[in-house]
Each structure stands twice: as C-alpha cells, then as structure tokens.
Motif scaffolding. Sequence first.
Motif, PDB file in Angstrom:
ATOM      1  N   CYS A 116       0.817  -1.223   0.000  1.00 20.48           N
ATOM      2  CA  CYS A 116       0.000   0.000   0.000  1.00 20.48           C
ATOM      3  C   CYS A 116       0.850   1.272   0.000  1.00 20.48           C
ATOM      4  N   MET A 117       1.591   1.524   1.083  1.00 22.36           N
ATOM      5  CA  MET A 117       2.330   2.788   1.186  1.00 22.36           C
ATOM      6  C   MET A 117       3.656   2.606   1.917  1.00 22.36           C
ATOM      7  N   PRO A 118       4.493   1.638   1.474  1.00 20.56           N
ATOM      8  CA  PRO A 118       5.714   1.327   2.230  1.00 20.56           C
ATOM      9  C   PRO A 118       6.700   2.496   2.299  1.00 20.56           C
ATOM     10  N   ASP A 119       6.665   3.387   1.291  1.00 21.15           N
ATOM     11  CA  ASP A 119       7.691   4.440   1.238  1.00 21.15           C
ATOM     12  C   ASP A 119       7.199   5.794   1.731  1.00 21.15           C
ATOM     13  N   THR A 120       5.972   5.832   2.233  1.00 21.22           N
ATOM     14  CA  THR A 120       5.473   7.108   2.756  1.00 21.22           C
ATOM     15  C   THR A 120       6.204   7.422   4.064  1.00 21.22           C
TER      16      THR A 120
END
Length: 328
Positions: A28-32
């Motif tokens: 989903c959003m690992p690098d946020t």
Amino acid sequence: MLVDTFKRKIDYLRVSLTKQCNFRCQYCMPDTPDDFFDNTALALPKLLEFIKVAIDNGITKIRITGGEPLLRPDIAEFIAGIYAHKPSDPNTNIEIALTTNGFLLERFAQSLKDAGLKRINISLDSLKPERVKAISKRDALPQILRGIESAQRVGLGVKLNMVALVQTRDEICDMLEFGRTRGVLVRFIEFMENTHANSTLIPLTSSEILETIASRYKITPLFKEHFGPAKLFSIDAKSKDGRPYAFGIIAPHEDDFCASCNRIRLTSEGVLCPCLFYQDSVNAREAIVSGDKETMSTLLKQAVHNKPEKNQWSAEQISERAFYHTGG
Ligand code: SAM
Ligand code: SF4
C-alpha cells in the motif's frame, strides 16, 4: 436511483476518511514517510453532508475506509450521524461497514457498536508477529488480535481480509483455520499492482489461492457475498455454528469481476473515483466544502456516468492510484 452507462445499479459508496495511516503496508504505502500528515482531509461533518446527498440519490451501502479510519477521533459520531439521516424513501435500509487495520480497534469497538455499526472488516495478513511487522512496519499483531476479540465481544459482525501473496502463501490454510475456529469469514484479496507498492511482492491469483486451499480441504463454490465483491466458497470442515465454513476471494483480475460492480468512491479530500483503477475522477471538494447539495448531487451522477465497463488491472499496466487515497 443511480445507474451507470452499462446499466449497473450503483448503490454502494466507499468513503475514505483520511490518507493517513499508522501502518506502512508493503502493498500500500511502504515508502510514505513516518511523519506524513494528511492536511487535505475534509471535516467529517462535511463528508456526512455528502453521504446524505448520496443516500437521497439511492446509495444504500456505505463502507468507511482510509488510510486508517480509526485515526479520525470523531468517527463514532460520524457513523451515528449517517444512521440518523432519514432517507427520502422510508423503506430504504442503510447498511454501514468499516474497514480497519485493527490497531486501534480495542479502544473504538464499543463506541462504534453504540453508534449503530454492525459490520467491520479487519485486515490481517499473517498470524506470525515477525511477518506482520515486516508487512506493516509495526509490531502490531497483539493489538490486531485484541481488536478482533473486542469487535466480536461487543457484537460486531467481523470479516478478515488477507492480501494473498506468494510470500504469505504458507499461511493461507492457517488463516482459514483461524477464521473457522472463531466463526469469522476470511476473504483473500488478489494483490492489485500499483506504483506505490513494494515491487518485490509476488501476487497470488485466485486459482492459486484455491489450489492452496484445495490441498487441504474439499471446496464447494457458493455465491457472491451481499455487501462486498467476494465470491464465496465453503470447505468440508465445520464452522462454530456447525455449518460448512465459508471463505471469500476478491479477484479483480478476473474477467467477470466488473460486471456486477455497484460502487463509487469518495476520497477524504472530496474526489469521486468511478473505478479503483481509472484516472477519470470528479472533484466534488468545492461543493462539499460549501455545502451545495445540488452540485454534490450533479457531481455524483457525473462520476457514476464516468464509470468504465472494466478495470485494467494487469501485471503489465500498473495503476498510479494509491490505495491509501482511494480506500481500497
Ligand atoms: N487501513 C485499513 C485497512 O488496511 O484495512 C483500510 C484501508 S485499506 C487501503 C483497505 C483495504 O485495501 C485493506 O483490506 C487492504 O488490505 C487492501 N489493500 C491495500 N493495498 C492493496 C493492494 N495493493 N492490493 C489489494 N488490496 C490492497
Ligand atoms: Fe494503512 Fe490499510 Fe494501507 Fe495498510 S493497507 S498501509 S493499514 S491504509
């Protein structure tokens, strides 16, 4: 009543309450960044006014999602506000469900139930603490399990969602057993490729999920679930109620997935998305902020009109749409 250009009745609205999340799931959003703060989310009373307009246009099923919806502290009042709205057709039965990662659920379960909520979907990708930590970047399994217990204790109908990956295939049958012994439906979701996800994830197709389950149980196809897109199956092992245990598969890559699509999405900043994998959205933010009901209604109809016949999920074509924006 809302009907799209392919004659599908649209009666299901998914509303994302925030892009913010306390997890950083790999799909989903690992690098946020950890300190990401969503300063674009509309106030819940504003979103509530849009939902009332949607109900008056024929929406009867509402799913509250995110990001993580339990990060909005006034969520219980928001849900109570939806139930308090009397639809123009008094015979309309409004159904509300919520999707959460479960981390804050122990704290919220009772107030959600008191607000009138009946159903909750909880994401659970593994029963191994280290793996949950690797997927969500949070040492979260104990809290999620307590959240599931609390939801069941207060009488919420619970479903569990697992994004099925080659990396977690070894737990598919364990997850079924977990659901079976607790009397909760487990739904396996095909991983939907998107540019925000970790590119090393390997999806499992619905056939591979079924093959994995068939290695241990005899499977019988059932029907499509009432509130949601899953196809249901049963296995030759009994649930708590003595009936064959049922599980679900959500397979957006399958050809017939879109034929029965009944949904439209509203992001927390007020954008209407006709399809999870489709860029043609309708910005309703200004109308929602100003409380202009007539324009909200027109824009909702425009978004329904814009619904494509089919999504375009494929390994070759990667969606740029973020799940934590659209709410999945
Ligand atoms: N934070 C909440 C949660 O995780 O349940 C609600 C929002 S989340 C975006 C909604 C659903 O989308 C979850 O069940 C999650 O597992 C699913 N999801 C997120 N990214 C996905 C992906 N790339 N493919 C398939 N499902 C995904
Ligand atoms: Fe958060 Fe849900 Fe996305 Fe995981 S899937 S990062 S819990 S919004």
